[in-house]
Every structure is written in structure tokens, then in C-alpha cells.
Design a protein around this motif. Sequence first.
Motif: not given
Length: 420
Positions: A156-160, A394-395, A401-404
Amino acid sequence: MEVELIKKTLFFLGAGFSFGTGCLTSGEMFSDLKKKILSDDDSFTPTEKEALQFLISCMAYHAEWRSIKTGGEIEFNPNIEELVLLIRRIKNRELFLPYPITGNWADKLVELETAYKKQDRKNLFEELELKLKSLLKNHWLESDEDKFGYLAPIRAFFQGYSEQSFRLDVCTLNNDLVIEKYFGAHHEIPWRGFYNGKWIGIDDEDKLDEFGRINLYKLHGSIDWARVESGEIYEESKFPEEEKEYIEPFHNPYVIFGQGSKTISVEPFFSLMKKFNELLRIKKYIFVIGYSFFDPYINNLLFYASKGFNRLIIVNPKFGPKRIYNSEIIDFDENDFFKIKYPKGTNPKDLEVYIKNIQKDSFFSELPEYNYTGITAQNIDFVPLETSIFIEKYFSNKGELLLSFIDKYDKEMKDYEEPF
């Protein structure tokens, strides 16, 4: 949030990453082996079972002795990789010790080898190693695809961020196929250095558009790889029919199995380790997920890379001295990215000492005096979460959260490098 931060990040995976999918950990493989040799299971001959029972008993004694030696700070338990290393050392003992000195090897081993040869069989310990690799491929690393859902937030992270060109760099010691099966089922096959089933190397970037968004560098090989007599390496699902008769039995699967020196100069391991080292030199933030740190060779590379302001973020629900991860006293702050709040009387320095003690242990390394111990507490963060919870937290939400988390490190680094 700036997804470009991902380009500064490396994910390094150990066995804990696949835990819960059906793949056994090294300790669980060891326990399963004990059940097999104490039952009517016909995977091993009576002589092979007797040899394994003898070795396992010796390992149990040694593990207890090593645990006591640390004052109880580290609880050593035998695992399958240690057993394979022991078998390999016994099998090759004549290569590094002249015969008179080998008199200190147990008479029991000589008796077992002699009995085995009388049964018109090959080398006992070579056969044991082959059988353990077969179990690894056909039983111990079987995974349940119904349990792969914990990886969904990564997809989902990739799709975002479908319009942005970035790839997730992932290095792993695991031989299982969990990542390949999950993303392959969604037509997002990770790049592993194979094209049309044949190893071509990992730097052929013009092929990347045909694969998903994960660069998966399997440092110790994979259970679906095999090598033929010419030295070529193939994926099992696309193995050329004309090459099957030339598969080397000892290299099917083509994996590094067992601890010890792993500076191998053959493909693909040489290129994969070289790539790992290159990534460590350019990445600033290394998430170490489900790894025990019981491989000094890998540790040396990780610690050297963490010099300066670079960070190792250890994601593991139970890591270090028991007084840190004891479930009764552990606490962590969700508002501070789930990092651990160390119990009274403990601090990150304890993790530093714990890891350094592993580096100095002669059991894990032939030359412990050369191992790098330059890891410092300021370079370590400990996130005491299981892999599935870490990925979910995180993802999700486009990796907010991961990027923060990474962004916070990045700002701290800039303040450190440019204080005025």
C-alpha cells in the motif's frame, strides 16, 4: 512527507522478519531435528541419528557453559546453524590439523564414521550436512501464503506513491521465499539479479522496469536457487531442462547454511556482499529487523557503516540482555516512534556492551580479535516491536510514521553537520 528520505534508508532482515509465516527460526529447526532423531522418523539412518544425538548433547553442554560464563546476561541456546558449523568443522578437520593432533577428537566420532563406512555409505558428516540442507528447503522454510498479509502495508505504501520513482533496498540473510511469493502474487516480483531464471548480476538496471519496486539482495542465497557444474546459477522454477542433469547436489539449494567465515569469492555471493557493503556506505539509516547479531562478519560491516552520525535502528521484540527486554519492565513511548524507554538501571550502553561481547566470542568467529567493536550507544536505537506490528505502524498511511522517524534523524544530522 518527503518520500525521497527512503533513498537514504536500507532495510536489513534476519529470520525474525519471516516469523509467523510458517518458516522456522534457526532455534525451531534445531528443536524439530531433535524430534526427528528421537522418533521413528526415517529421514536419518540409525547411525546418523546416533551421531546427531551425540553432537546435540555436546552442544547443550557447551551452550550452558557459555551462558554461565556471561553471568547470565546472554542465554545461549543451540540452533541449527551452529550444528551445521560443528558438522562442517568435524568433516574438514583433517584440512587444518595434522593427524596426531586430532587425537583430541572424541573416539565416538571415529566409531560412528567407521560404522557408517561399513554400511557402504559415503562420509557420515558430509551426508548429514546434505540432509540438513534438504530439510531446510523442503520442510523448515515452507511458508503459509495465508499468513503473508502482514506485508500488505508495504504494498500500500508503494501504491500511495505510484507516481514517484524510488525503490526499497532490502538486504536479507533469509533463504525463504516469503517476500517473493507475496509480491509475485501481485505481479510485483522483486529484483534479485536473475533474468529469465538465470543469474546475470545485480547492477543490470535496464531490466528493473520489468520488476516490482523492491531490490531484494539475498546475501546467503535462496532455497529456489541451484548451481550447475559450469558454475551457472538458476532459479528452480525456470531451470533449463538440458541443465538439470548437471545440478551439483551440494548446491541444491544454493545457500550459505551455517555460521563461520562467509567471505566467499564465488557468484552470486561475492557480488551480493559487495553490493551490501556499497549500500551500507551510502545509506544513513539502517533498519535491522529480526536479526540476532550472532554473525560477526555481518556485524563488522554494519558497525563500520554506523560510524559518525549514521544510525542502526534495531527492530526486535526481544534483543540484548534479558533485563532490558523483560516483558514485565519494558516500556516504550508511542509518541516517540515506539522507541524503548529503558528500565531503571539500564540504558543504550547495555546494548552496546552486549553486541561487543558477541564480537569477542571465539565461538562465532575464527578470528575474534579482528572483529570490529566500534559501535557506540549513540548510533543505536531500539524499537521493541514484532515485525508485523512494526510494518503495520510504520508503513500505514503512506508511511507517515516511517518517514517522520527518518525525517527526525535527518534534521538531527543536519544540525550536527551544520550547527550554525
